[in-house]
Design a protein around this motif. Structure first.
Motif, PDB file in Angstrom:
ATOM      1  N   GLU A  96     -12.623  63.380  34.590  1.00 40.96           N
ATOM      2  CA  GLU A  96     -12.254  62.505  35.721  1.00 40.96           C
ATOM      3  C   GLU A  96     -10.986  61.714  35.416  1.00 40.96           C
ATOM      4  N   VAL A 100      -8.731  62.545  38.782  1.00 36.84           N
ATOM      5  CA  VAL A 100      -8.491  61.443  39.743  1.00 36.84           C
ATOM      6  C   VAL A 100      -7.007  61.078  39.825  1.00 36.84           C
ATOM      7  N   GLY A 103      -5.143  63.892  41.424  1.00 37.03           N
ATOM      8  CA  GLY A 103      -5.423  63.938  42.869  1.00 37.03           C
ATOM      9  C   GLY A 103      -4.629  62.887  43.606  1.00 37.03           C
ATOM     10  N   GLY A 104      -4.569  61.680  43.043  1.00 35.02           N
ATOM     11  CA  GLY A 104      -3.793  60.601  43.679  1.00 35.02           C
ATOM     12  C   GLY A 104      -2.321  60.955  43.749  1.00 35.02           C
TER      13      GLY A 104
END
Lengths: 212, 10
Positions: A96, A100, A103-104
């Motif tokens: 993660e 994460v 992805g951002g």
């Protein structure tokens, strides 16, 4: 298509087949990071969503299908068939922490704010860091099986060859994609210390072991 | 934008 990209794709294909073969033959996924394989699976699925909608060439479609199939088969072997040999104690990198931020970033920095483009961008960014759990695992165990180091060498070489492909395409086709180039450079840089160890050790018949 | 034909890359 140019020779750099073709050799790069073949090196990539060799890498993933080598890993699948190693796990299948030795019936063990010791020393292999399942987390990296999951992330590579995610990379192919998010990047090749246009597999059925956007036909480019037989080669392109075939390679995409093979990459997705081999990635899924590898994940299956690691987490199901040879689960008993999966070394979860050393495969502890937090996925993660990569997925994460990547992805951002894909939302913020992309060529086009459309679903397909953002997923493609996510895939490009994720691929640049997907090997980190594997490299982290090797640093924790302090060594890697020779076949696993060949896998890493072929995998690292593929994106290094793509960089040469992008230089070639810039000068001869006036084509460049900054997102792919920057991510490709980051990805290749992550392999540098491994490349050094591979050339100085594995090429001389020694086992790849990190200085303790 | 030049990125159009990146998509022909794997």
């Amino acid at each position: 298509m140019n020779i750099f990209r073709l050799v790069g794709d073949l090196s990539h294909l060799l890498a993933i087949l080598l890993l699948l073969w190693k796990i299948w033959k030795t019936r063990s996924c010791a020393g292999v990071s399942g987390k990296s394989q999951i992330m590579f699976g995610l990379v192919y699925i998010t990047r090749y969503l246009d597999l059925f909608t956007n036909f480019i060439s037989i080669y392109n479609t075939t390679m995409k299908a093979i990459f997705i199939a081999v990635a899924i088969a590898t994940i299956y072997l690691i987490y199901f068939k040879f689960k008993a040999t999966y070394d979860s104690n050393h495969d502890t990198f937090r996925m993660e922490f990569l997925i994460v931020p990547v992805g951002g970033l894909a939302f913020l920095v992309n060529h086009d704010f459309t679903a397909l483009e953002i997923l493609w961008t996510f895939s490009i960014y994720l691929e640049s860091v997907a090997i980190l759990p594997q490299l982290f695992m090797i640093s924790k165990t302090g060594e890697a099986e020779t076949i696993t180091s060949h896998y890493l060498f072929a995998l690292g070489s593929y994106r290094a060859l793509y960089i040469v492909n992008w230089v070639y395409r810039y000068y001869f086709e006036g084509f460049f994609d900054l997102i792919a180039i920057v991510a490709g450079c980051v990805q290749t840089i992550l392999y540098c210390d491994f490349f050094y160890l591979y050339v100085t050790k594995v090429m001389h018949g020694k086992k790849l072991s990190l200085p303790a | 934008k030049y990125s159009e034909d990146t998509k022909d890359e794997l």
